[in-house]
Design a protein around this motif. Structure first.
Motif, PDB file in Angstrom:
ATOM      1  N   MET A  26      -2.018  -5.204  -4.989  1.00 58.43           N
ATOM      2  CA  MET A  26      -2.398  -4.515  -3.761  1.00 58.43           C
ATOM      3  C   MET A  26      -3.776  -4.984  -3.285  1.00 58.43           C
ATOM      4  N   LEU A  27      -4.716  -5.076  -4.219  1.00 58.08           N
ATOM      5  CA  LEU A  27      -6.050  -5.545  -3.848  1.00 58.08           C
ATOM      6  C   LEU A  27      -6.007  -7.003  -3.404  1.00 58.08           C
ATOM      7  N   GLU A  28      -5.218  -7.831  -4.109  1.00 56.10           N
ATOM      8  CA  GLU A  28      -5.094  -9.241  -3.723  1.00 56.10           C
ATOM      9  C   GLU A  28      -4.527  -9.354  -2.316  1.00 56.10           C
ATOM     10  N   SER A  29      -3.513  -8.559  -2.031  1.00 58.31           N
ATOM     11  CA  SER A  29      -2.893  -8.557  -0.707  1.00 58.31           C
ATOM     12  C   SER A  29      -3.887  -8.140   0.371  1.00 58.31           C
ATOM     13  N   LEU A  30      -4.640  -7.093   0.103  1.00 58.03           N
ATOM     14  CA  LEU A  30      -5.646  -6.621   1.057  1.00 58.03           C
ATOM     15  C   LEU A  30      -6.745  -7.653   1.281  1.00 58.03           C
ATOM     16  N   VAL A  31      -7.283  -8.177   0.198  1.00 57.14           N
ATOM     17  CA  VAL A  31      -8.410  -9.119   0.306  1.00 57.14           C
ATOM     18  C   VAL A  31      -7.985 -10.383   1.045  1.00 57.14           C
ATOM     19  N   PHE A  57     -10.263   4.608   2.657  1.00 53.56           N
ATOM     20  CA  PHE A  57      -8.873   5.029   2.600  1.00 53.56           C
ATOM     21  C   PHE A  57      -8.751   6.482   2.147  1.00 53.56           C
ATOM     22  N   SER A  58      -7.621   7.090   2.482  1.00 54.39           N
ATOM     23  CA  SER A  58      -7.306   8.407   1.943  1.00 54.39           C
ATOM     24  C   SER A  58      -6.863   8.263   0.483  1.00 54.39           C
ATOM     25  N   LYS A  59      -6.828   9.372  -0.244  1.00 61.60           N
ATOM     26  CA  LYS A  59      -6.582   9.327  -1.687  1.00 61.60           C
ATOM     27  C   LYS A  59      -5.184   8.832  -2.049  1.00 61.60           C
ATOM     28  N   GLU A  60      -4.260   8.803  -1.054  1.00 55.47           N
ATOM     29  CA  GLU A  60      -2.891   8.344  -1.342  1.00 55.47           C
ATOM     30  C   GLU A  60      -2.846   6.901  -1.841  1.00 55.47           C
ATOM     31  N   ILE A  61      -3.879   6.118  -1.525  1.00 56.95           N
ATOM     32  CA  ILE A  61      -3.891   4.721  -1.966  1.00 56.95           C
ATOM     33  C   ILE A  61      -3.914   4.621  -3.498  1.00 56.95           C
ATOM     34  N   LEU A  62      -4.402   5.677  -4.159  1.00 58.59           N
ATOM     35  CA  LEU A  62      -4.464   5.681  -5.628  1.00 58.59           C
ATOM     36  C   LEU A  62      -3.099   5.914  -6.262  1.00 58.59           C
ATOM     37  N   ASN A  63      -2.081   6.187  -5.429  1.00 64.30           N
ATOM     38  CA  ASN A  63      -0.714   6.378  -5.950  1.00 64.30           C
ATOM     39  C   ASN A  63      -0.018   5.053  -6.248  1.00 64.30           C
ATOM     40  N   VAL A  64      -0.701   3.940  -6.044  1.00 65.05           N
ATOM     41  CA  VAL A  64      -0.112   2.638  -6.340  1.00 65.05           C
ATOM     42  C   VAL A  64       0.268   2.573  -7.818  1.00 65.05           C
ATOM     43  N   SER A  65       1.385   1.908  -8.107  1.00 66.94           N
ATOM     44  CA  SER A  65       1.827   1.813  -9.498  1.00 66.94           C
ATOM     45  C   SER A  65       0.897   0.913 -10.295  1.00 66.94           C
ATOM     46  N   GLU A  66       0.951   1.066 -11.608  1.00 67.25           N
ATOM     47  CA  GLU A  66       0.075   0.269 -12.469  1.00 67.25           C
ATOM     48  C   GLU A  66       0.372  -1.228 -12.326  1.00 67.25           C
ATOM     49  N   LYS A  67       1.640  -1.588 -12.198  1.00 70.28           N
ATOM     50  CA  LYS A  67       1.986  -3.007 -12.111  1.00 70.28           C
ATOM     51  C   LYS A  67       1.590  -3.620 -10.768  1.00 70.28           C
ATOM     52  N   ASP A  68       1.333  -2.768  -9.765  1.00 74.05           N
ATOM     53  CA  ASP A  68       1.024  -3.280  -8.421  1.00 74.05           C
ATOM     54  C   ASP A  68      -0.433  -3.114  -8.008  1.00 74.05           C
ATOM     55  N   GLU A  69      -1.270  -2.463  -8.841  1.00 74.89           N
ATOM     56  CA  GLU A  69      -2.624  -2.159  -8.388  1.00 74.89           C
ATOM     57  C   GLU A  69      -3.454  -3.419  -8.129  1.00 74.89           C
ATOM     58  N   VAL A  70      -3.306  -4.431  -8.979  1.00 77.56           N
ATOM     59  CA  VAL A  70      -4.034  -5.683  -8.761  1.00 77.56           C
ATOM     60  C   VAL A  70      -3.460  -6.423  -7.563  1.00 77.56           C
ATOM     61  N   ILE A 104       0.861  -1.195   0.000  1.00 79.00           N
ATOM     62  CA  ILE A 104       0.000   0.000   0.000  1.00 79.00           C
ATOM     63  C   ILE A 104       0.892   1.239   0.000  1.00 79.00           C
ATOM     64  N   PRO A 105       0.612   2.229  -0.853  1.00 77.82           N
ATOM     65  CA  PRO A 105       1.510   3.379  -0.997  1.00 77.82           C
ATOM     66  C   PRO A 105       1.743   4.157   0.295  1.00 77.82           C
ATOM     67  N   THR A 106       2.929   4.749   0.379  1.00 74.92           N
ATOM     68  CA  THR A 106       3.317   5.586   1.521  1.00 74.92           C
ATOM     69  C   THR A 106       2.297   6.703   1.747  1.00 74.92           C
ATOM     70  N   GLY A 107       2.022   6.950   3.006  1.00 73.18           N
ATOM     71  CA  GLY A 107       1.125   8.053   3.362  1.00 73.18           C
ATOM     72  C   GLY A 107      -0.346   7.710   3.359  1.00 73.18           C
ATOM     73  N   THR A 108      -0.709   6.498   2.927  1.00 70.60           N
ATOM     74  CA  THR A 108      -2.121   6.097   2.907  1.00 70.60           C
ATOM     75  C   THR A 108      -2.642   5.958   4.340  1.00 70.60           C
ATOM     76  N   LYS A 109      -3.779   6.551   4.603  1.00 73.60           N
ATOM     77  CA  LYS A 109      -4.403   6.488   5.931  1.00 73.60           C
ATOM     78  C   LYS A 109      -5.778   5.835   5.826  1.00 73.60           C
ATOM     79  N   VAL A 110      -6.217   5.255   6.921  1.00 70.77           N
ATOM     80  CA  VAL A 110      -7.588   4.760   7.013  1.00 70.77           C
ATOM     81  C   VAL A 110      -8.421   5.851   7.657  1.00 70.77           C
ATOM     82  N   ILE A 111      -9.330   6.420   6.868  1.00 70.15           N
ATOM     83  CA  ILE A 111     -10.176   7.507   7.374  1.00 70.15           C
ATOM     84  C   ILE A 111     -11.230   6.966   8.330  1.00 70.15           C
TER      85      ILE A 111
END
Length: 318
Positions: free
Chosen positions: A136-141, A121-134, A101-108
């Motif tokens: 990241m969701l797999e890791s979270l889920v 989440f705060s908007k910083e989560i959208l800073n994830v790179s294109e190669k890692d966006e899927v 999960i990208p640096t600076g991401t907070k749970v609101i």
């Protein structure tokens, strides 16, 4: 005078020797501070929790850590902290793995309702790179649904449901659960009638083994247990870092899927020692994890030529 003084010294020396002898026979209780594992931030017990982190091969891998938290929500929020780059908790991640999960991401905000965990989440989560966006969701889920009491996630960003990936714009179903898949590999001829089956392989870092789940997306209509055994008995074509200890000669002869149990019967090639009727732990663990991800059952029974070998309680899997 000299005689009396000498007698006193001898008596004192004898008394000291007696005390030392008693202490030798009955040692004082060990100082715990020097003889137990140093305290860390883990405040509950030594029970391990499961978290899914990126490994050196960029697979989302299954790792065991002890994560504190008295409630489901507390444990989930701490797990998110472990998964966030640069967080204080991310420093406790073992060598060879990294958060995503990208640096600076907070749970609101967050809430748990009927086993669905809603995270804003705060908007910083959208800073994830294109190669890692899927990934990241797999890791979270997979991380959060490993917590007893959470079956699915609803992810929001600044109060709005995340219904598509930020870079690819791939549509996301809500809520998300393990049917989303992990480390997905595609073998499809037609987009219709696809199925997802997740298998667990072994990988290795610095002498330590860990498990990596791979979801095969295909048009295969076979029962999932058949797909699992077929994949684990063949050499992984995905990457050489993934291994399976299941003998390529091991054959699934029969199976029965009941309400709360699955029974699987093999030929004797599954045995590591025919004379002792033993099956390698690495084999049963990989199969059990795979079954747990694909079936809603609590027990797995292994038989060889219809002779019962061992039964496992999937709830006890760490």
């Amino acid at each position: 005078m000299f005689k009396k003084s000498s007698i006193r010294k001898i008596c004192l020396a004898a008394f000291c020797l007696l005390i030392l002898f008693i202490l030798y026979l009955f040692p004082k209780k060990m100082d715990k501070s020097n003889n137990v594992i140093p305290e860390t931030s883990y405040t509950m017990t030594n029970v391990k929790d499961t978290i899914f982190l990126l490994d050196k091969n960029d697979y989302v891998a299954r790792v065991n850590l002890a994560i504190k938290g008295d409630t489901v929500e507390e444990k989930a929020l701490l797990m998110i902290s472990y998964l966030t780059v640069g967080s204080e908790d991310s420093n406790l991640i073992p060598n060879g793995f990294k958060p995503i999960i990208p640096t600076g991401t907070k749970v609101i905000s967050s809430s748990l309702d009927d086993k669905n965990f809603k995270i804003n989440f705060s908007k910083e989560i959208l800073n994830v790179s294109e190669k890692d966006e899927v990934k990241m969701l797999e890791s979270l889920v997979y991380s959060l649904t490993s917590i007893k009491g959470i079956k699915s996630l609803t992810i929001l960003v600044d109060g709005k449901i995340l219904n598509k990936l930020p870079h690819s714009n791939e549509y996301l179903e809500n809520p998300l659960d393990r049917s989303y898949g992990i480390n997905k590999k595609y073998d499809v001829e037609n987009i219709k009638g696809t199925t997802k089956t997740t298998m667990y392989y072994l990988s290795k870092y610095d002498g330590n083994y860990y498990y990596v789940p791979v979801t095969k997306v295909s048009n295969d209509s076979k029962e999932k247990i058949e797909v699992i055994i077929k994949e684990l008995t063949s050499s992984p074509v995905y990457e050489t870092s993934l291994m399976s200890y299941l003998n390529s000669e091991a054959a699934l002869q029969n199976y029965e899927v009941l309400d709360n149990e699955i029974s699987i019967d093999f030929n004797n090639a599954i045995l590591s020692d025919v004379t002792k009727n033993d099956i390698l732990e690495e084999v049963t663990y990989a199969i059990n994890l795979s079954i747990k991800d694909n079936y809603d059952v609590e027990h797995v029974s292994y038989t060889v030529d219809n002779k019962e070998i061992i039964t496992f309680d999937l709830k006890s899997l760490e």
